[in-house]
Each structure stands twice: as structure tokens, then as C-alpha cells.
Design an enzyme around this catalytic site. Sequence first.
Site, PDB file in Angstrom:
ATOM      1  N   SER B 147      11.846  -2.155   4.902  1.00 43.29           N
ATOM      2  CA  SER B 147      11.192  -3.137   5.937  1.00 43.29           C
ATOM      3  C   SER B 147      12.258  -4.207   5.963  1.00 43.29           C
ATOM      4  O   SER B 147      12.930  -3.938   7.093  1.00 43.29           O
ATOM      5  CB  SER B 147      10.153  -3.837   4.616  1.00 43.29           C
ATOM      6  OG  SER B 147       9.380  -4.795   5.233  1.00 43.29           O
ATOM      7  N   ASP B 223       0.336   2.026   6.888  1.00 39.03           N
ATOM      8  CA  ASP B 223       1.235   0.818   6.521  1.00 39.03           C
ATOM      9  C   ASP B 223       0.302  -0.288   7.004  1.00 39.03           C
ATOM     10  O   ASP B 223       0.454  -0.480   8.319  1.00 39.03           O
ATOM     11  CB  ASP B 223       2.599   1.123   6.949  1.00 39.03           C
ATOM     12  CG  ASP B 223       3.437  -0.147   6.527  1.00 39.03           C
ATOM     13  OD1 ASP B 223       3.139  -0.933   6.632  1.00 39.03           O
ATOM     14  OD2 ASP B 223       4.826   0.172   6.555  1.00 39.03           O
ATOM     15  N   HIS B 257       3.154   1.028   2.818  1.00 44.30           N
ATOM     16  CA  HIS B 257       4.195   0.466   2.636  1.00 44.30           C
ATOM     17  C   HIS B 257       5.035   0.308   1.199  1.00 44.30           C
ATOM     18  O   HIS B 257       6.064  -0.305   1.358  1.00 44.30           O
ATOM     19  CB  HIS B 257       4.157  -0.967   3.270  1.00 44.30           C
ATOM     20  CG  HIS B 257       5.324  -1.704   3.931  1.00 44.30           C
ATOM     21  ND1 HIS B 257       5.982  -1.733   5.180  1.00 44.30           N
ATOM     22  CD2 HIS B 257       6.061  -2.912   3.305  1.00 44.30           C
ATOM     23  CE1 HIS B 257       7.035  -2.420   5.252  1.00 44.30           C
ATOM     24  NE2 HIS B 257       6.947  -3.421   4.014  1.00 44.30           N
TER      25      HIS B 257
END
Lengths: 279, 279
Positions: B147, B223, B257
Site C-alpha cells: 500500500s 480491495d 487489501h
Amino acid sequence: MKQIESIKESGGYLNRYEHDSTTCHCKMSFSVYLPPQAETKKVPALYWLSGLTCTDDNARTKAGMQRYAAEHGVAVIFPDTSPRGEDVPDEIDRYDLGQGAGFYLNATQSPWKKHYRMYDYVTRELPQLVESGLPILTGVKSISGHSMGGHGALICALKNPRSYRSVSAFSPICNPLECGWGKGCFGAYLGGDSQTWKAYDATLLIKEGAKFSDILIDQGTDDEFYDEGQLLPESLQAVCNAVSQPLTLRMQEGYDHSYHFIASFIGEHIAYHAAALNT
Amino acid sequence: MKQIESIKESGGYLNRYEHDSTTCHCKMSFSVYLPPQAETKKVPALYWLSGLTCTDDNARTKAGMQRYAAEHGVAVIFPDTSPRGEDVPDEIDRYDLGQGAGFYLNATQSPWKKHYRMYDYVTRELPQLVESGLPILTGVKSISGHSMGGHGALICALKNPRSYRSVSAFSPICNPLECGWGKGCFGAYLGGDSQTWKAYDATLLIKEGAKFSDILIDQGTDDEFYDEGQLLPESLQAVCNAVSQPLTLRMQEGYDHSYHFIASFIGEHIAYHAAALNT
């Protein structure tokens, strides 16, 4: 039984469920990892019992077993460690008694006896629930756990040797009647007569004649709770030697009591259980 | 550099250190996993950059990479995600600006510019520190992250292609100038002239001529931050296609995620980096 979360992992799904437990008389949550093989057939199950203060979340997040379960086509069932909720008695000043500390026994004393029935929950209600509602084979199960959950795995297997294909444990409380945690909690849950405590002590169960095909235990030598005398694997080893109960006790040099220890050897444990479950 | 914790895992040691950072002007903590091979020789290192709200602890606890690092003989360096401490500016109402959200850049604006220098910290100070104080090979390193940390890995590699052997990312913020997180933070850290922001945007760096031998990215299709348009891997793909920058972008069906996604593919990433590091 209501699914409240689903996360894809290693090709399968890590799901969380909640249900109204008829055994514990409260709403219970648990997690199940369904390996990719469960999309097309029923799979065997490994029950994983966690330790003091844990919920179903700790092992599924930190032990890293899902990838091995996927590899071997084994579901993993993660129960909570106690009944939960505002109506459930607790000792908020203690981490080793009350919520998060059910010790996988059926309490007989007030105020615990209504809800604290984790032994029946883990050995009876939960298997029936997941075998009827999920693609999990009926009666093809093994059991493992850590610390208080290692104790739980050992007693569940020793008291039900035909119900489990295999048993293993990490850093289990092997002889609760002789350690501080057991002495401090079994009286609360089971009353003053320590004769009744023996039904939940792996070492004493074996001494009194309980048998299991084999037992695999990993214990770190730098485990602070081992040093404190809470775990007592030597007591279990001694009684197994005395009655010729097979035991593979691996003293793992330099490892502690944490999930980093579990993560280091969980692959071997999953393979061990898969060999028993997939035959 | 002071060792403050050491836990044995998969035959090696997961250590935590703290030191007074001359780059960030505060005390910084970081973790290093030293594989068993490091007991007898220097090993190469993979730098792992974590995402928003994380410290060095999240990935070492939840990603499950230590076993693969042990297998391949690679050390893993886990920096924190920002400077820390009471003297370090923060925005306590925001998770995407301030402590836990350094975005791996060198801030130029008050009040951030004194401490928020994570780009220099990760690419310069930290490698010098671990290469001089630990059994880690000088200059043999790769980088990965998740991320915000995936963004960090990409910009560190693209801006220093000779310093890193390989780069990969999970769910990276690929084009921060075009997403809410980047627009909301880069101005605070870098000021109103968005021309200066381009130096920390992987997509724009490649558009302006940056090159790297290859880039591996895994992105889950379920995600939530991908759905929100925070990650924009398609923008990176488009610019890589336009300038013939090699990119292996794997859209992983059904993954989210979380660290469960990372845990599902981290073994492949470690093997990918090990192949580059061990040649």
C-alpha cells in the site's frame, strides 16, 4: 449460524461466523479456514484451540497456518477461548479466569457453570455445527492448540480418542493441577474437591489410563511460562514413559512462548495432522 | 543502535533495535529478521515498507515472511512508517498524515520538514546502519512493501535503480498525484507546487524516464482501496506499456487489501527477490 466475514487467503476462504450456542448459553463467534479443495468436496478439519486472552482471531492472524492448510486440503476451525458477552461472568482484573480463559472445561460452580462449558462446546456442539453447515467431513477431525489451548487439545483427545485422528500442541499446560494457572482457576470453575479436577489434566488422565495413538508436542526452551513452571512437559513425559504412552516431545532450543514460535513449526504440525486426516 | 528485543523464529532471530536518527531527528525503532545463515556469513537484505497506520511490527507479525527469508537466506529489514515521538508533529485526527503516514518522502514544508525524511532514512541512513552493525552484505538489497509501503518501494527503486537488485509491491499506491491519499498529503509535506510532487510518484517517474529492470506487483480485485481509486495500478500499467518498462502486474481475483492477501503471496515475492539477491 451466520457468516459475518469472509476473506480470501491462499486460494481458500477465512470466514467468521456467529451463532447462539445452546451449550454456552450466549452468542459465540468462531472462524473457519476453508481450503480451496472445499469448493468441490468435503474436507477434514483441524480444531485449533488458542491460549489465555486470545479470541478466534489471534491464531488466524499470526500463526500462518492457512497456507499449509490450503496445501494439504484441511479446514481449520478456530473457536473462541471462552463464552462472551455482558451477561457472561468475568473477572476483569484477571487474565487467567473468566472471559478469554475458559480452560476448555465444563464448570460446575456458580457463577461459572451456566456459560463456561467450553469442553462440550469444542467436542460436541461446534463439530456438529460446522459438519452440518459447511463442506466439512463428518467425524474426520484432529486437534491442536497453544498453551491453555494445548492443554485443551490434549484433554479433548485423551478423553475422546476415537473422535480425533491426531493431536499436537505448542507449549501446552501439561499438568494444570500442579501449576499456578490450574490451581488458581480449577477451584473457581470446579469447586474445592480437587478429585474432580483430574478429568481435565492431561498428565493425570494418562496416569489413570487414558491413551492416544501418539502425541506431538513442541516446547521452546526460552519460554518464560515454562521457566515459571506453568507448563510442566516433564511431568507429562514421565507419566507417558511410565505407561508406555507414545509422546514426541521436542524441546526447541531458544524459542519462546509467542506466535513466532508457533509460526516456526506450524507447517510440520499441519503436515502431521494432514497425514492422519487424509488416510 | 541498541537491540531492545530478540525472538527466535524459523531458526533465525527477529530483532528490534532503536537508535537516534540523524535523518529524522528523533529516536527510531526498526526490526530485522536475521535468517539462520547470518550466524556464519553476511547475507543480503530485503527492505519491507509497511502501509498507513503500521509500525515495524505489523508485517513481522502478520505477513508470515520470516520462514521464507530463512529458507532463502535473506535478511528482512522492517523500518517504521514515519518518525515518532512527542516532539514529532502529527495530525491526530488523520490516519493518512503525520505519524504512521510518512509516505517515504522528504518533506519540505513546516512543520513536517525537520522529521519527515523517510525517503533519506530508508534509502541511506538505515542501510548504512544495518550494514555496519549487523551481518548484512553491503549494497546487496532489494525492496518491497504494501500500500503506502508499496508506493515507497516503487519510488525508492525507480530513483535508485543501481541500489536495489529487485522491487515488488502488494497493492501499492501507484499514482499518488491522482488519488485522494496523495492529493491530501503531498501538499502538506511538499507544498502547493505539484511539480515537486512528481519526484515521489511511481507512474510519473516512469513517464519522465525512470527505469528499473522489472517490477512485480500483486493487486487484489476485491480491495476496497482499489475500488476507491487510491491505488491506480492501471495508470502504472499504461505508462509502463507506453515506455516499454517491464511490469508484471498480477490482478489476484477475490483478494482484499489485508495481510491475509500478503500472506497468500509473500512466499513468491521472497523467492523473486532471493533470486536477484543471491546471484
